[in-house]
Design an enzyme around this catalytic site. Sequence first.
Site, PDB file in Angstrom:
ATOM      1  N   HIS A 121      10.597   3.584  -1.586  1.00  0.00           N
ATOM      2  CA  HIS A 121       9.403   4.556  -2.044  1.00  0.00           C
ATOM      3  C   HIS A 121       9.937   5.726  -2.438  1.00  0.00           C
ATOM      4  CE1 HIS A 121       9.791   7.008   1.225  1.00  0.00           C
ATOM      5  NE2 HIS A 121       9.934   5.899   2.232  1.00  0.00           N
ATOM      6  N   ASP A 122       9.336   6.128  -3.858  1.00  0.00           N
ATOM      7  CA  ASP A 122       9.191   7.573  -4.205  1.00  0.00           C
ATOM      8  C   ASP A 122      10.561   7.554  -5.071  1.00  0.00           C
ATOM      9  OD1 ASP A 122       6.713   8.675  -3.220  1.00  0.00           O
ATOM     10  OD2 ASP A 122       7.662   8.248  -1.243  1.00  0.00           O
ATOM     11  N   GLY A 139      14.205   6.044   0.596  1.00  0.00           N
ATOM     12  CA  GLY A 139      13.330   7.106  -0.154  1.00  0.00           C
ATOM     13  C   GLY A 139      13.678   8.322  -0.811  1.00  0.00           C
TER      14      GLY A 139
END
Length: 262
Positions: A121-122, A139
């Site tokens: 994520h991200d 992440g």
Amino acid sequence: MSRIHSTAIVDQQAQLDDSVEVGAYTVIGPHVKIGAGTKVGPHVVIEGHTTIGCDNQIFQFASLGAAPQDKKFAGEPTRLEIGDRNTIREFCTFNLGTVQDAGVTRIGNDNWIMAYVHIAHDCQLANNIILANNATLAGHVHLGDWVFLGGFSTVHQFCHIGAHAMTAFTAAVSQDVPPFVTAAGNRAVPAGINSEGLKRRGFTPEQIAAIKRAYKLVYRAGLSLDDAKAALVQEEGKSPEAAAHIRLLREFLESSSRGIIR
């Protein structure tokens, strides 16, 4: 003739260009958008608020847009954005972003992403990147243009890897890797610059020599990081043919929040 295999499940709300090809048993969710010329192989799952650009090739068993592996995630409508002309090989997993960051995981253009790569994520990936088999990004990782990660490389969350940097096979990166630097080992340490990669990208011998001098100021001259940054300013004036590249290195050092590998 339909370009979507009869066994594929494509939600009626999904937005696919008429030229998109979808292989057997692939599942595409309602919030997915896919641009012209993209080919999606068999047994792929694309879900979440995922946007995929043009002329990508996605191989079998990839999972794109699944919920992030983050216990704080509560179903917010975060996104995955993939640009144009990317190759995504078998068993890759790209997750959505989280509201704790910008809310989007982003992959740029012209990237070559080999089998079993995980992009958490991200993460923010730029362009012309190569991720070899089983490279794993935690992440919030950022990768600059032309980064190359060797097979089984792992990158700790929030690390940034600068443009033209590379990692060796099985490198474990726990701090930022500056532009042009090769990182190797567990934990990763600097091992020179990626000279061969720079030659292939059209850097002149004079530019490569200037980048090597800049590398030595940071890693071989016994200077503190602040003194090295000041020395890089002087080196920019001495090497006008490579000033922009040296400035890229210096600005990366100035912006690093995790500290650089040393």
